[in-house]
Design a protein around this motif. Sequence first.
Motif, PDB file in Angstrom:
ATOM      1  N   PHE A   1      57.310 -20.329  33.582  1.00 20.48           N
ATOM      2  CA  PHE A   1      55.989 -19.879  33.151  1.00 20.48           C
ATOM      3  C   PHE A   1      54.921 -20.794  33.733  1.00 20.48           C
ATOM      4  CE2 PHE A   1      56.874 -16.512  30.254  1.00 20.48           C
ATOM      5  CZ  PHE A   1      58.103 -16.795  29.665  1.00 20.48           C
ATOM      6  N   CYS A   2      53.969 -20.169  34.363  1.00 20.61           N
ATOM      7  CA  CYS A   2      52.762 -20.866  34.774  1.00 20.61           C
ATOM      8  C   CYS A   2      51.747 -20.701  33.644  1.00 20.61           C
ATOM      9  CB  CYS A   2      52.234 -20.265  36.070  1.00 20.61           C
ATOM     10  SG  CYS A   2      50.730 -21.045  36.691  1.00 20.61           S
ATOM     11  N   ALA A   3      50.895 -21.686  33.461  1.00 22.23           N
ATOM     12  CA  ALA A   3      49.902 -21.607  32.396  1.00 22.23           C
ATOM     13  C   ALA A   3      48.642 -22.322  32.836  1.00 22.23           C
ATOM     14  CB  ALA A   3      50.450 -22.227  31.112  1.00 22.23           C
ATOM     15  N   SER A   4      47.564 -22.018  32.149  1.00 22.97           N
ATOM     16  CA  SER A   4      46.298 -22.697  32.456  1.00 22.97           C
ATOM     17  C   SER A   4      45.540 -22.962  31.166  1.00 22.97           C
ATOM     18  CB  SER A   4      45.443 -21.875  33.422  1.00 22.97           C
ATOM     19  OG  SER A   4      44.909 -20.731  32.770  1.00 22.97           O
ATOM     20  N   SER A   5      44.643 -23.931  31.246  1.00 27.82           N
ATOM     21  CA  SER A   5      43.829 -24.312  30.104  1.00 27.82           C
ATOM     22  C   SER A   5      42.435 -24.644  30.600  1.00 27.82           C
ATOM     23  CB  SER A   5      44.460 -25.507  29.389  1.00 27.82           C
ATOM     24  OG  SER A   5      43.708 -25.893  28.280  1.00 27.82           O
ATOM     25  N   GLU A   6      41.481 -24.364  29.766  1.00 19.91           N
ATOM     26  CA  GLU A   6      40.095 -24.419  30.226  1.00 19.91           C
ATOM     27  C   GLU A   6      39.595 -25.827  30.474  1.00 19.91           C
ATOM     28  OE1 GLU A   6      36.268 -21.715  29.264  1.00 19.91           O
ATOM     29  OE2 GLU A   6      37.315 -22.585  27.560  1.00 19.91           O
ATOM     30  N   SER A   7      39.913 -26.737  29.561  1.00 17.58           N
ATOM     31  CA  SER A   7      39.342 -28.073  29.707  1.00 17.58           C
ATOM     32  C   SER A   7      40.253 -29.080  29.037  1.00 17.58           C
ATOM     33  CB  SER A   7      37.946 -28.133  29.123  1.00 17.58           C
ATOM     34  OG  SER A   7      38.009 -27.974  27.718  1.00 17.58           O
ATOM     35  N   LYS A   8      39.746 -30.256  28.891  1.00 19.34           N
ATOM     36  CA  LYS A   8      40.579 -31.346  28.442  1.00 19.34           C
ATOM     37  C   LYS A   8      40.755 -31.366  26.925  1.00 19.34           C
ATOM     38  CE  LYS A   8      41.179 -36.247  29.420  1.00 19.34           C
ATOM     39  NZ  LYS A   8      40.582 -37.435  30.034  1.00 19.34           N
ATOM     40  N   GLY A   9      40.006 -30.572  26.241  1.00 20.73           N
ATOM     41  CA  GLY A   9      40.037 -30.596  24.795  1.00 20.73           C
ATOM     42  C   GLY A   9      41.408 -30.369  24.226  1.00 20.73           C
ATOM     43  N   GLY A  10      41.779 -31.147  23.245  1.00 18.38           N
ATOM     44  CA  GLY A  10      43.116 -31.056  22.678  1.00 18.38           C
ATOM     45  C   GLY A  10      43.388 -29.764  21.958  1.00 18.38           C
ATOM     46  N   LEU A  11      42.360 -29.012  21.626  1.00 20.13           N
ATOM     47  CA  LEU A  11      42.588 -27.774  20.906  1.00 20.13           C
ATOM     48  C   LEU A  11      42.414 -26.565  21.814  1.00 20.13           C
ATOM     49  CD1 LEU A  11      40.752 -28.654  17.582  1.00 20.13           C
ATOM     50  CD2 LEU A  11      43.191 -28.823  18.124  1.00 20.13           C
ATOM     51  N   ASP A  12      42.270 -26.801  23.083  1.00 20.30           N
ATOM     52  CA  ASP A  12      42.098 -25.671  23.983  1.00 20.30           C
ATOM     53  C   ASP A  12      43.363 -24.843  24.053  1.00 20.30           C
ATOM     54  OD1 ASP A  12      39.905 -27.134  26.484  1.00 20.30           O
ATOM     55  OD2 ASP A  12      39.570 -26.400  24.468  1.00 20.30           O
ATOM     56  N   THR A  13      43.173 -23.571  24.145  1.00 19.98           N
ATOM     57  CA  THR A  13      44.303 -22.662  24.249  1.00 19.98           C
ATOM     58  C   THR A  13      44.915 -22.745  25.625  1.00 19.98           C
ATOM     59  OG1 THR A  13      43.262 -21.152  22.688  1.00 19.98           O
ATOM     60  CG2 THR A  13      44.989 -20.255  24.093  1.00 19.98           C
ATOM     61  N   ILE A  14      46.229 -22.757  25.664  1.00 20.96           N
ATOM     62  CA  ILE A  14      46.951 -22.616  26.923  1.00 20.96           C
ATOM     63  C   ILE A  14      47.316 -21.154  27.080  1.00 20.96           C
ATOM     64  CG2 ILE A  14      49.194 -23.014  27.976  1.00 20.96           C
ATOM     65  CD1 ILE A  14      49.025 -25.863  27.349  1.00 20.96           C
ATOM     66  N   TYR A  15      46.975 -20.602  28.212  1.00 17.87           N
ATOM     67  CA  TYR A  15      47.279 -19.202  28.498  1.00 17.87           C
ATOM     68  C   TYR A  15      48.448 -19.158  29.472  1.00 17.87           C
ATOM     69  CZ  TYR A  15      42.651 -18.379  26.546  1.00 17.87           C
ATOM     70  OH  TYR A  15      41.563 -18.346  25.716  1.00 17.87           O
ATOM     71  N   PHE A  16      49.423 -18.342  29.126  1.00 18.17           N
ATOM     72  CA  PHE A  16      50.630 -18.263  29.937  1.00 18.17           C
ATOM     73  C   PHE A  16      50.629 -17.035  30.827  1.00 18.17           C
ATOM     74  CE2 PHE A  16      53.415 -21.609  28.399  1.00 18.17           C
ATOM     75  CZ  PHE A  16      52.832 -21.950  27.189  1.00 18.17           C
ATOM     76  N   GLY A  17      51.197 -17.189  32.002  1.00 20.45           N
ATOM     77  CA  GLY A  17      51.490 -16.049  32.846  1.00 20.45           C
ATOM     78  C   GLY A  17      52.684 -15.295  32.304  1.00 20.45           C
ATOM     79  N   GLU A  18      53.049 -14.222  32.975  1.00 27.10           N
ATOM     80  CA  GLU A  18      54.103 -13.345  32.466  1.00 27.10           C
ATOM     81  C   GLU A  18      55.496 -13.872  32.737  1.00 27.10           C
ATOM     82  OE1 GLU A  18      52.303  -8.909  32.434  1.00 27.10           O
ATOM     83  OE2 GLU A  18      52.737  -9.721  34.420  1.00 27.10           O
ATOM     84  N   GLY A  19      55.622 -14.884  33.525  1.00 26.40           N
ATOM     85  CA  GLY A  19      56.921 -15.488  33.771  1.00 26.40           C
ATOM     86  C   GLY A  19      57.581 -15.018  35.054  1.00 26.40           C
ATOM     87  N   SER A  20      58.382 -15.908  35.607  1.00 25.34           N
ATOM     88  CA  SER A  20      59.192 -15.584  36.790  1.00 25.34           C
ATOM     89  C   SER A  20      60.644 -15.893  36.453  1.00 25.34           C
ATOM     90  CB  SER A  20      58.757 -16.420  37.997  1.00 25.34           C
ATOM     91  OG  SER A  20      57.451 -16.088  38.418  1.00 25.34           O
ATOM     92  N   TRP A  21      61.467 -14.842  36.530  1.00 23.62           N
ATOM     93  CA  TRP A  21      62.895 -15.007  36.227  1.00 23.62           C
ATOM     94  C   TRP A  21      63.616 -15.379  37.520  1.00 23.62           C
ATOM     95  CZ3 TRP A  21      59.814 -12.805  32.877  1.00 23.62           C
ATOM     96  CH2 TRP A  21      60.181 -12.777  31.512  1.00 23.62           C
ATOM     97  N   LEU A  22      64.174 -16.565  37.550  1.00 21.87           N
ATOM     98  CA  LEU A  22      64.856 -17.041  38.749  1.00 21.87           C
ATOM     99  C   LEU A  22      66.341 -17.232  38.466  1.00 21.87           C
ATOM    100  CD1 LEU A  22      64.735 -18.141  41.683  1.00 21.87           C
ATOM    101  CD2 LEU A  22      64.421 -20.406  40.684  1.00 21.87           C
ATOM    102  N   THR A  23      67.145 -16.636  39.313  1.00 22.42           N
ATOM    103  CA  THR A  23      68.596 -16.823  39.234  1.00 22.42           C
ATOM    104  C   THR A  23      69.064 -17.465  40.525  1.00 22.42           C
ATOM    105  OG1 THR A  23      68.860 -14.881  37.816  1.00 22.42           O
ATOM    106  CG2 THR A  23      70.835 -15.700  38.939  1.00 22.42           C
ATOM    107  N   VAL A  24      69.786 -18.564  40.408  1.00 19.83           N
ATOM    108  CA  VAL A  24      70.345 -19.249  41.569  1.00 19.83           C
ATOM    109  C   VAL A  24      71.857 -19.052  41.537  1.00 19.83           C
ATOM    110  CG1 VAL A  24      70.536 -21.413  42.834  1.00 19.83           C
ATOM    111  CG2 VAL A  24      68.492 -20.949  41.454  1.00 19.83           C
ATOM    112  N   VAL A  25      72.371 -18.432  42.581  1.00 21.34           N
ATOM    113  CA  VAL A  25      73.809 -18.128  42.618  1.00 21.34           C
ATOM    114  C   VAL A  25      74.528 -18.998  43.638  1.00 21.34           C
ATOM    115  CG1 VAL A  25      73.420 -15.781  41.818  1.00 21.34           C
ATOM    116  CG2 VAL A  25      73.491 -16.257  44.283  1.00 21.34           C
TER     117      VAL A  25
END
Lengths: 114, 113
Positions: free
Chosen positions: A90-114
């Motif tokens: 999951f990649c995520a981003s946050s607006e600023s340095k504030g400790g209460l800022d929401t982290i927004y997540f991307g939809e995810g990347s499913w990786l399989t290594v065979v």
Amino acid sequence: DAGITQSPRYKITETGRQVTLMCHQTWSHSYMFWYRQDLGHGLRLIYYSAAADITDKGEVPDGYVVSRSKTENFPLTLESATRSQTSVYFCASSESKGGLDTIYFGEGSWLTVV
Amino acid sequence: QKEVEQNSGPLSVPEGAIASLNCTYSDRGSQSFFWYRQYSGKSPELIMFIYSNGDKEDGRFTAQLNKASQYVSLLIRDSQPSDSATYLCAVNRGNTGFQKLVFGTGTRLLVSP
């Protein structure tokens, strides 16, 4: 209103290959993060970035490389993929340095290594 | 001992009941606490955060924090089948505000009609 987009969403690769997971955000958030999520471990921070050209290690950085040449992009590279790197990323981003800022997540990347 | 611990569940409750989800943490210096909901195959989404001792209510959700006992809980009133998901507790260890969250492994909630 794309928010955070990750690509590819699903990837199967072979052991030893290099894989890059892309992350793009449209909000101009300063902070970006890469997490992996595994059963029994929860979400663990791999790398994070406070701004373009500023990156730092998280809890589980070994085997991964990141870069951030532009604020909106934060690619994660597995230099030589191993089976233990099979996970959901999951990649995520946050607006600023504030400790209460929401982290927004991307939809995810499913990786399989065979 | 994990930094953030949650019972993996599943916690099963009937529709309309109160679901109580608990989380304990080990770092006494932790400043803020978050509850995320994650549906199967989806990304986590923030439900609410709390940073002061006591209760914080938001609609059907109430977060409770007890720093002395190092636990945080989430109550879901009038549980609905759509609340069935995994609930992640996250703790912010940063004391200057930088958000480096430590996540628990999550509690799976099942709400039966």
